[in-house]
Design a protein around this motif. Structure first.
Motif, PDB file in Angstrom:
ATOM      1  N   CYS A   1       1.925   2.091   3.025  1.00  0.00           N
ATOM      2  CA  CYS A   1       1.995   0.727   2.126  1.00  0.00           C
ATOM      3  C   CYS A   1       1.695  -0.470   3.210  1.00  0.00           C
ATOM      4  CB  CYS A   1       3.375   0.694   1.468  1.00  0.00           C
ATOM      5  SG  CYS A   1       3.430  -0.924   0.907  1.00  0.00           S
TER       6      CYS A   1
ATOM      7  N   CYS B   1       5.072  -2.581   3.483  1.00  0.00           N
ATOM      8  CA  CYS B   1       6.169  -1.826   4.297  1.00  0.00           C
ATOM      9  C   CYS B   1       5.607  -2.176   5.770  1.00  0.00           C
ATOM     10  CB  CYS B   1       6.122  -0.431   3.775  1.00  0.00           C
ATOM     11  SG  CYS B   1       7.080  -0.349   2.504  1.00  0.00           S
TER      12      CYS B   1
ATOM     13  N   HIS C   1      10.809  -0.588  -0.610  1.00  0.00           N
ATOM     14  CA  HIS C   1       9.623  -0.242  -1.289  1.00  0.00           C
ATOM     15  C   HIS C   1       9.814  -0.014  -2.899  1.00  0.00           C
ATOM     16  CE1 HIS C   1       5.225   0.915  -1.766  1.00  0.00           C
ATOM     17  NE2 HIS C   1       5.705   1.695  -2.527  1.00  0.00           N
TER      18      HIS C   1
ATOM     19  N   HIS D   1       3.285  -2.715  -3.866  1.00  0.00           N
ATOM     20  CA  HIS D   1       4.692  -3.025  -3.443  1.00  0.00           C
ATOM     21  C   HIS D   1       4.931  -4.592  -3.852  1.00  0.00           C
ATOM     22  CE1 HIS D   1       7.605  -3.160   0.060  1.00  0.00           C
ATOM     23  NE2 HIS D   1       7.888  -4.204  -0.520  1.00  0.00           N
TER      24      HIS D   1
HETATM   25 ZN    ZN Z   1       5.771  -0.778   0.565  1.00  0.00          ZN
END
Ligand code: ZN
Ligand code: 5GP
Length: 140
Positions: free
Chosen positions: A6, A9, A48, A99
């Motif tokens: 991600c 992230c 997340h 996200h």
């Molecule tokens: Zn994420």
């Protein structure tokens, strides 16, 4: 989308650079790279979660606290008059990064920014839509 892959992230973990505006233990706000409006930022939870639909209430509260804090900073200290908050939850709604993120777009009077989507017009009568969508027993 895995947490390891991600992009937000990765920004949170410091693996990808970002222009950080505000950070605390649970949230991060950084500049959006879109370049579409001056001051366009993204507020994200460090946990997340995909969007508002799967977000637990504590994470949601923390995110909205941060959104308000940064919004007040923009209007009280940075010369802005108002704020648009935008969110797309699910690909069907236009979410491109899975996200959870709230777009923060600071506004000035007559700045020429049109942050409101041009909607197509309702297809059904308002009363019919209301009858379909209301939560029975949940209003006084
Ligand atoms: Zn994420
Ligand atoms: P969405 O379409 O999901 O509502 O918004 C995703 C936003 O993330 C877009 O405005 C896009 O410009 C932004 N974005 C995508 N990748 C990156 C990135 O790597 N860094 C930053 N700062 N923003 C990104």
């Amino acid at each position: 989308m895995s947490v390891s892959g991600c992009i937000f992230c990765r920004i949170i973990r410091g693996e990808v650079p970002a222009m950080k505006v505000f950070e605390d233990d649970h949230t991060l706000v950084f500049m959006d790279i879109a370049g579409d409006a001056d001051g366009h930022m993204l507020a994200v939870p460090k946990a997340h979660v995909k969007n508002v639909l799967d977000c637990d209430v504590r994470t949601l509260h923390r995110l909205m606290d941060t959104v308000q804090r940064v919004s007040r900073h923009l209007t009280e200290n940075c010369g802005y008059d108002g704020i648009n908050l935008l969110n797309a939850s699910d690909e069907s709604a236009g979410q491109s990064v899975p996200h959870f993120h709230i777009h923060i777009i600071p506004r000035k009077a007559n700045d020429g920014v049109d942050a409101w989507p041009a909607l197509p017009g309702a297809a059904d009568p308002l009363e019919e839509t209301y009858a379909r969508l209301r939560i029975p027993g949940a209003s006084k």
